[in-house]
Write a protein that holds these residues in place. Structure first.
Motif, PDB file in Angstrom:
ATOM      1  N   THR A 149      -9.424   4.229  -4.515  1.00  9.12           N
ATOM      2  CA  THR A 149      -9.581   3.168  -3.869  1.00  9.12           C
ATOM      3  C   THR A 149      -8.876   2.286  -4.971  1.00  9.12           C
ATOM      4  O   THR A 149      -8.767   0.264  -4.240  1.00  9.12           O
ATOM      5  N   SER A 150      -7.278   2.575  -5.140  1.00  6.53           N
ATOM      6  CA  SER A 150      -6.590   1.389  -5.391  1.00  6.53           C
ATOM      7  C   SER A 150      -5.457   1.794  -4.265  1.00  6.53           C
ATOM      8  O   SER A 150      -4.505   0.769  -4.449  1.00  6.53           O
ATOM      9  N   ILE A 151      -5.214   1.934  -2.966  1.00  2.72           N
ATOM     10  CA  ILE A 151      -4.736   1.619  -2.204  1.00  2.72           C
ATOM     11  C   ILE A 151      -4.752   0.326  -1.325  1.00  2.72           C
ATOM     12  O   ILE A 151      -5.552   0.268  -0.617  1.00  2.72           O
ATOM     13  N   ARG A 152      -4.025   0.051  -0.929  1.00  2.00           N
ATOM     14  CA  ARG A 152      -3.916  -1.094  -0.261  1.00  2.00           C
ATOM     15  C   ARG A 152      -2.924  -1.689   0.939  1.00  2.00           C
ATOM     16  O   ARG A 152      -2.176  -0.844   1.237  1.00  2.00           O
ATOM     17  N   PHE A 153      -2.887  -2.707   1.859  1.00  2.00           N
ATOM     18  CA  PHE A 153      -1.884  -3.035   2.777  1.00  2.00           C
ATOM     19  C   PHE A 153      -1.372  -3.977   1.893  1.00  2.00           C
ATOM     20  O   PHE A 153      -1.725  -4.690   0.750  1.00  2.00           O
ATOM     21  N   CYS A 154       0.113  -4.069   1.965  1.00  2.00           N
ATOM     22  CA  CYS A 154       1.047  -5.116   1.159  1.00  2.00           C
ATOM     23  C   CYS A 154       0.704  -6.574   1.441  1.00  2.00           C
ATOM     24  O   CYS A 154       0.664  -7.114   3.309  1.00  2.00           O
ATOM     25  N   ASP A 155       0.483  -7.614   0.873  1.00  2.00           N
ATOM     26  CA  ASP A 155       0.184  -9.006   1.197  1.00  2.00           C
ATOM     27  C   ASP A 155       1.550  -9.271   1.157  1.00  2.00           C
ATOM     28  O   ASP A 155       2.393  -9.165   0.164  1.00  2.00           O
ATOM     29  N   HIS A 171       1.962  -2.347   8.904  1.00  2.00           N
ATOM     30  CA  HIS A 171       1.687  -3.267   7.965  1.00  2.00           C
ATOM     31  C   HIS A 171       2.405  -1.857   6.838  1.00  2.00           C
ATOM     32  O   HIS A 171       1.370  -0.942   6.710  1.00  2.00           O
ATOM     33  N   THR A 192       2.098  -0.879   3.160  1.00  2.00           N
ATOM     34  CA  THR A 192       0.879   0.194   2.222  1.00  2.00           C
ATOM     35  C   THR A 192       1.820   0.170   0.952  1.00  2.00           C
ATOM     36  O   THR A 192       3.568   0.116   0.789  1.00  2.00           O
ATOM     37  N   ASN A 193       0.808  -0.243  -0.191  1.00  2.00           N
ATOM     38  CA  ASN A 193       1.669   0.133  -2.041  1.00  2.00           C
ATOM     39  C   ASN A 193       1.930   1.396  -2.418  1.00  2.00           C
ATOM     40  O   ASN A 193       3.132   1.569  -2.640  1.00  2.00           O
ATOM     41  N   ASP A 231       0.327  -1.728  -7.934  1.00  2.00           N
ATOM     42  CA  ASP A 231      -0.919  -2.523  -8.182  1.00  2.00           C
ATOM     43  C   ASP A 231      -2.013  -0.423  -7.546  1.00  2.00           C
ATOM     44  O   ASP A 231      -2.830  -1.076  -6.687  1.00  2.00           O
ATOM     45  N   LEU A 232      -1.257   0.063  -8.225  1.00  2.00           N
ATOM     46  CA  LEU A 232      -1.741   1.892  -7.749  1.00  2.00           C
ATOM     47  C   LEU A 232      -2.571   2.291  -9.351  1.00  2.00           C
ATOM     48  O   LEU A 232      -2.258   1.584 -10.297  1.00  2.00           O
TER      49      LEU A 232
END
Length: 414
Positions: A270-276, A319, A321-322, A393-394
């Motif tokens: 749930t902590s995985i995301r694209f980097c802004d 994109h 990812t973190n 951010d993980l």
């Protein structure tokens, strides 16, 4: 001598039978005294002189002979010779005295040969080749052969039969002998195979869970291989078992100069995301991935432009990812670590997701093979990796603890 003493006693009107009895006892005591005196002179004087001479010459082989007390064993031959030489003093028992003296002589020789073979093994151990080609098993075979021959000679002496006659009888009982010496034969053959195929040698670290062995090989003998485990306990393994059963030998790792790390950390999915933009600006400040981020942004922008992607929705286009950026950081961190072997395989890979999250496995080799040093470096590596995870951010996956439940409860009350 016996006649002289008996005649002397009879002059004083002592009974003839009693005179001979007393003379025999006196003769026996005198012979025993001479034997004891000869043994004392040989062992306490002559042997000590020889040992002193060896010590002054600083001969390594001579010192090993002295330490194994080979000369002391041989010195026991002298009193046996004395008894054998004086046997004719007792005509009625001379034959049996000489036979028993000869049997004692054979026993002393066997004991001396036993010590001599141990000395040969100790001398051989001083050479580096002894670790790869131990000879203790072969020496034990020679020891068994020597004892068998000695026993045959002793029996043939006592029954006044030719040793060849006994050997022919043994030939007829070969099946029985094979059964008796089965373990010795299997151990001897196994020792040859272990040596010829270089399967195990002294100093190797082996694992054999069936026998509870996990440690360094200390001794390879005819029947057993002695292993000192990591907790300093001693395990003995049948020599034959190392040929017929499976075991792990860590020598390849030691000789390669690298010891493998193969361990995973679990990332909460749930902590995985694209980097802004904000995340990328923070990541650019991290030394090991500055160039990576700049290159990847240029590459991704060029791709998205060429494909005319609508970037108003983040799902479109490519994109960073973190978690991907984190993997690259860990790989570069390992690449620049002084204790990570640069010429061996190094991977930071993502394994199949599980109910515990996404495993990120670190597969690499350390240049330190010593166990304690290896564990210390590995712990330092993962201390750093686990501490740096939140910077991307993980979150590390971990089952809820009592502390987590108390925090949840406190949050609900508020």
């Amino acid at each position: 001598m016996t006649e002289f003493v008996a005649d002397y006693l009879m002059k004083y009107e002592i009974n003839e039978e009693l005179s001979y009895t007393i003379s025999n006892i006196a003769s026996a005591l005198i012979i025993l005294l001479i034997s004891a005196l000869s043994y004392f002179i040989t062992r306490k004087i002559i042997v000590r002189i020889l040992e002193t001479f060896v010590a002054k010459t600083h001969s390594k082989w001579g010192m090993i002979l002295v330490e194994n007390k080979v000369l002391e064993r041989v010195s026991a031959i002298v009193p046996i010779f004395v008894i054998h030489a004086f046997a004719p003093v007792f005509p009625a028992f001379a034959d049996w005295i000489q036979r028993l003296a000869f049997c004692a002589f054979v026993i002393v020789i066997l004991l001396a040969v036993d010590k001599l073979l141990s000395t040969v093994d100790d001398i051989y151990r001083n050479y580096e080749v002894s670790k790869e080609r131990p000879i203790k098993g072969y020496l034990q075979v020679l020891e068994i052969i020597a004892y068998v021959i000695g026993i045959i000679v002793i029996i043939s002496t006592l029954i006044e039969r030719s040793p060849l006659l006994l050997l022919s009888g043994i030939g007829a009982a070969t099946a029985v002998l094979l059964l008796i010496f089965q373990n010795s034969i299997l151990g001897f053959v196994a020792g040859i195979q272990l040596t010829a195929n270089n399967m195990v040698k002294l100093g190797d670290w082996i694992e054999m869970p069936k026998y509870g062995a996990d440690g360094e090989v200390m001794e390879i003998s005819l029947h057993t291989v002695k292993v000192q485990n990591w907790d300093k306990t001693i395990t003995t393994i049948p020599t034959n078992a190392l040929v017929t059963e499976s075991f792990k030998n860590w020598r390849g790792m030691q000789e390669s100069g690298g010891r493998r790390i193969k361990r995973a950390i679990y990332i909460d999915m749930t902590s995985i995301r694209f980097c802004d933009e904000e995340m990328l600006n923070r990541y650019r400040k991290i030394h090991y991935i500055q160039r990576y981020i700049d290159n990847k942004i240029t590459e991704i922008e060029a791709y998205n432009q060429s494909m005319k992607m609508d970037l108003t929705d983040i799902v479109n286009g490519r994109h960073l990812t973190n978690i991907g950026t984190f993997r690259t950081y860990v790989d570069n961190y390992l690449k620049n670590h002084q204790k990570v072997h640069s010429s061996m395989t190094r991977l930071v890979r993502q394994l199949e997701p599980t109910e515990k999250g996404i495993p990120i496995e670190i597969y690499a080799f350390l240049s330190e093979t010593d166990w304690a040093e290896y564990e210390s470096i590995q712990a330092d590596l993962f201390d750093h990796i686990l501490a740096v995870v939140p910077e991307f951010d993980l979150r590390i996956y971990q089952n809820p603890t009592g502390y987590d439940l108390r925090r949840l409860h406190a949050g609900i009350d508020n």
